[in-house]
Write a protein that holds these residues in place. Structure first.
Motif, PDB file in Angstrom:
ATOM      1  N   TYR A 283      -8.097  12.129  -2.597  1.00  0.00           N
ATOM      2  CA  TYR A 283      -9.458  11.693  -2.916  1.00  0.00           C
ATOM      3  C   TYR A 283      -9.491  10.184  -3.113  1.00  0.00           C
ATOM      4  O   TYR A 283     -10.344   9.485  -2.540  1.00  0.00           O
TER       5      TYR A 283
ATOM      6  N   LEU B  86     -18.221  11.927  -0.069  1.00  0.00           N
ATOM      7  CA  LEU B  86     -18.214  13.211   0.619  1.00  0.00           C
ATOM      8  C   LEU B  86     -16.956  13.359   1.471  1.00  0.00           C
ATOM      9  O   LEU B  86     -16.326  14.429   1.486  1.00  0.00           O
TER      10      LEU B  86
ATOM     11  N   ALA C 147     -14.130  14.101  -0.796  1.00  0.00           N
ATOM     12  CA  ALA C 147     -14.210  15.468  -1.308  1.00  0.00           C
ATOM     13  C   ALA C 147     -13.727  16.476  -0.274  1.00  0.00           C
ATOM     14  O   ALA C 147     -12.966  17.399  -0.587  1.00  0.00           O
ATOM     15  N   VAL C 148     -14.155  16.297   0.971  1.00  0.00           N
ATOM     16  CA  VAL C 148     -13.721  17.201   2.039  1.00  0.00           C
ATOM     17  C   VAL C 148     -12.217  17.054   2.272  1.00  0.00           C
ATOM     18  O   VAL C 148     -11.495  18.045   2.420  1.00  0.00           O
TER      19      VAL C 148
ATOM     20  N   CYS D 253      -9.801  16.063   0.193  1.00  0.00           N
ATOM     21  CA  CYS D 253      -8.947  16.626  -0.866  1.00  0.00           C
ATOM     22  C   CYS D 253      -9.021  18.150  -0.875  1.00  0.00           C
ATOM     23  O   CYS D 253      -8.040  18.823  -1.220  1.00  0.00           O
ATOM     24  N   THR D 254     -10.156  18.709  -0.473  1.00  0.00           N
ATOM     25  CA  THR D 254     -10.270  20.170  -0.376  1.00  0.00           C
ATOM     26  C   THR D 254      -9.371  20.704   0.727  1.00  0.00           C
ATOM     27  O   THR D 254      -8.683  21.719   0.554  1.00  0.00           O
TER      28      THR D 254
ATOM     29  N   LEU E 123     -16.483  26.466  -0.064  1.00  0.00           N
ATOM     30  CA  LEU E 123     -15.997  25.166   0.402  1.00  0.00           C
ATOM     31  C   LEU E 123     -17.106  24.130   0.373  1.00  0.00           C
ATOM     32  O   LEU E 123     -16.872  22.962   0.036  1.00  0.00           O
ATOM     33  N   LEU E 124     -18.310  24.555   0.714  1.00  0.00           N
ATOM     34  CA  LEU E 124     -19.447  23.643   0.671  1.00  0.00           C
ATOM     35  C   LEU E 124     -19.743  23.224  -0.773  1.00  0.00           C
ATOM     36  O   LEU E 124     -19.983  22.035  -1.050  1.00  0.00           O
TER      37      LEU E 124
ATOM     38  N   LYS F 119     -17.676  23.128  -3.359  1.00  0.00           N
ATOM     39  CA  LYS F 119     -16.630  22.212  -3.818  1.00  0.00           C
ATOM     40  C   LYS F 119     -16.873  20.803  -3.287  1.00  0.00           C
ATOM     41  O   LYS F 119     -16.812  19.814  -4.037  1.00  0.00           O
ATOM     42  N   SER F 120     -17.129  20.705  -1.998  1.00  0.00           N
ATOM     43  CA  SER F 120     -17.284  19.390  -1.365  1.00  0.00           C
ATOM     44  C   SER F 120     -18.483  18.641  -1.931  1.00  0.00           C
ATOM     45  O   SER F 120     -18.397  17.451  -2.247  1.00  0.00           O
TER      46      SER F 120
ATOM     47  N   ALA G  60     -18.266  15.370  -4.299  1.00  0.00           N
ATOM     48  CA  ALA G  60     -18.915  14.158  -3.792  1.00  0.00           C
ATOM     49  C   ALA G  60     -19.875  13.592  -4.837  1.00  0.00           C
ATOM     50  O   ALA G  60     -19.971  12.372  -5.024  1.00  0.00           O
TER      51      ALA G  60
END
Length: 270
Positions: free
Chosen positions: A60, A75, A78-79, A81-82, A134-135, A137-138, A142
């Motif tokens: 991140y 964003l 965030a994506v 690191c996920t 997943l959405l 979390k992201s 973000a």
């Protein structure tokens, strides 16, 4: 020294079971395996969250700084690191979430739901659950990153560790109802003692103390409260629909509690 060596073996067994980190050769032989050891390794489940949190925070921070003033930097971070944590764990917990969504969404019958959850194929409910998780979390990460790196890092540390502790409370409170002959997690879910819970809880203290130090008590309290509410909801759902839990239920609970932690942190920053 002997107790420390035993604790290290249990931690490495948890690492071997819950991640894709290679633990092979002489190290694996030294660790050994038995159902009792896997049961003891549950105490170090939150310790695996330390590794996931460290990787997530590093990715991140790297992406956040590399993209600089770009409005999409939080964003993208965030994506990124996920994705990193999914690669680390092999989607272990996400798979449990998908199976639970398929089982509970696909049938009102307890027996049929448990049967669906054993199927390795993903259905419509599982696919929707994965996309939405997943959405969520992201987007939430973000939103935290838009306020700076510190809130995101504090949330990642607390969420990954606490969300791996809370499912252990389900092990303590509910019976295991999965297929004992086929379930790899049966020894882990068989039972957990008070001592193991205390060790698992101790793993959570430094990240939560760090969240308080970096972002304040209100930030940490809101995030923890949201996770506890998520745990209570999941526990009630499993008790009502399944009269217990399976290994997939533990993975699903980890995911829901992690997302809830981020949500609580975002609400606290308002």
């Amino acid at each position: 020294m002997r107790a420390a060596a035993t604790g290290l073996r249990h931690f490495l067994l948890a690492l071997q079971f819950f991640t894709r980190v290679p633990v092979t050769g002489r190290l694996a032989a030294w660790i050994g395996y038995s159902p009792a050891m896997l049961r003891a390794a549950a105490a170090h489940f939150p310790g695996i969250g330390w590794i996931a949190a460290a990787l997530a925070a590093a990715v991140y921070a790297l992406l956040h700084r590399a993209l600089g003033a770009n409005p999409f930097a939080p964003l993208a971070a965030a994506v990124g690191c996920t994705i990193a944590t999914v690669l680390l764990t092999g989607g272990f917990h996400e798979d449990g979430l998908a199976d639970v969504a398929d089982g509970l969404g696909g049938s009102a019958s307890r027996e049929r739901a448990l049967e669906i959850m054993k199927d390795s194929r993903i259905g419509a409910f599982g696919a929707m659950a994965l996309v939405l998780a997943l959405l969520a979390k992201s987007v939430l990460l973000a939103a935290l990153g838009a306020r700076g790196l510190a809130p995101a890092a504090a949330a990642l540390g607390g969420a990954h560790v606490l969300s791996r502790f809370l499912p252990l409370l389900l092990v303590r409170a509910l019976p295991h109802v999965g297929d004992a002959a086929r379930s790899k997690s049966k020894p882990l879910a068989d039972r957990i003692g008070g001592g193991a819970l205390a060790v698992a809880g101790a793993w959570c203290l430094p990240p939560l103390a760090g969240a308080i130090a970096w972002q304040g008590a209100a930030f940490a309290a809101a995030a923890v409260a949201a996770s506890l509410l998520a745990l209570a909801w999941m526990g009630r759902l499993f008790a009502r629909r399944l009269q217990g839990f399976t290994g997939d239920c533990l993975g699903a609970t980890q995911q829901v509690c992690e997302i809830a932690f981020y949500l609580g942190a975002v609400l606290a920053l308002r």
